[in-house]
Design an enzyme around this catalytic site. Sequence first.
Site, short mmCIF file in Angstrom:
data_model
loop_
_atom_site.label_atom_id
_atom_site.label_comp_id
_atom_site.label_asym_id
_atom_site.label_seq_id
_atom_site.Cartn_x
_atom_site.Cartn_y
_atom_site.Cartn_z
N THR A 65 -53.47 1.38 -25.67
CA THR A 65 -53.74 0.62 -26.89
C THR A 65 -54.50 -0.66 -26.58
OG1 THR A 65 -51.69 1.51 -27.81
CG2 THR A 65 -52.64 -0.39 -28.93
N TYR A 153 -46.60 5.98 -15.86
CA TYR A 153 -47.07 6.27 -17.21
C TYR A 153 -47.49 7.73 -17.26
CZ TYR A 153 -49.81 5.35 -21.54
OH TYR A 153 -50.32 5.35 -22.81
N LYS A 181 -42.89 5.30 -18.64
CA LYS A 181 -43.31 5.38 -20.04
C LYS A 181 -43.67 6.83 -20.30
CE LYS A 181 -46.66 3.98 -23.52
NZ LYS A 181 -47.91 3.26 -23.85
#
Length: 310
Positions: A65, A153, A181
């Site tokens: 993001t 991630y 994550k």
Amino acid sequence: MTKPSPPPARAFALAPTRGPVFGRALCAMVTPFTGSGGLDLDGAQLLADRLVSAGCDGLVLSGTTGESPTTSDTEKADLVRAVREAVGERASIVAGVGTFDTRHTLELASDAEKAGADGVLVVGPYYSLPPQDALEAYFRDVADACGLPVMLYDIPGRTGVRIEPDTLIRLAEHPRIVAVKDCSADFLGAHKVLARTALAYYAGCDEHNLALYAVGAAGYVSTVANVAPERMRAVLDAFDAGDTAEAARLQRGTAELVESMMASGLPGAVTAKALLGDLGLPAGPVRPPLRPAGRDTLAGLRAAHERLTA
């Protein structure tokens, strides 16, 4: 003839759990830019302060993001320094440093540590499609060289490579690999890792926040929290208070905005920045090759946000 007895069930010991090392409610913060496309550090500080004041325990910078592919190494380090100055010790800062090049990733990790980050987010190498043994070696190389705790991630939809549960279980043995994550959408795999390791698991897809939290995850890293931080945190607060029915109701209530922002065919950076700008908050444009949300898309986002926050 006597039927042979089935073999005894293999003992399965659950691993001890690790607390939310970076907090529970983390926001995958956008990277604000000026109208001309430059890094807006003043805007980043204002947005970071607002998010923390609204209940975010931590901020993840320069992730998906945060448009990390289109920000320079210098901009990434400057962003960490500016946000650290704005939030002080009120929230953790996790800096995205993963790339498709081990050497570059190590350089970014070192820069993040010097700039004041509390941890690093390391995505799997994208494009080159390394097998699991090479992927494991990559993460170990980063953790060995970095003085900060590491959040892995797992986002195979972007990298093309899954960090398989068995690989996560082996990596959990490294003292600096402390968190994940998870954007794999593999609940069974998540359960397996949660049962077998002490990794702090964070939902990386907002629709999974409560489901993973309910089975022992540490919390979430949320894109939607950019525009609705209080609402996203309220789900976890209700669950922790023992009101699971209210937690479920609140989670269901986020579905329209989550779908509008994350399943509309546009990246979360585009939809989050469109809504932030509409709310008069620092965001600015996205950088090419991303393009801004259109008028109709923004109208739909605004309506979903208004219904959630009314």
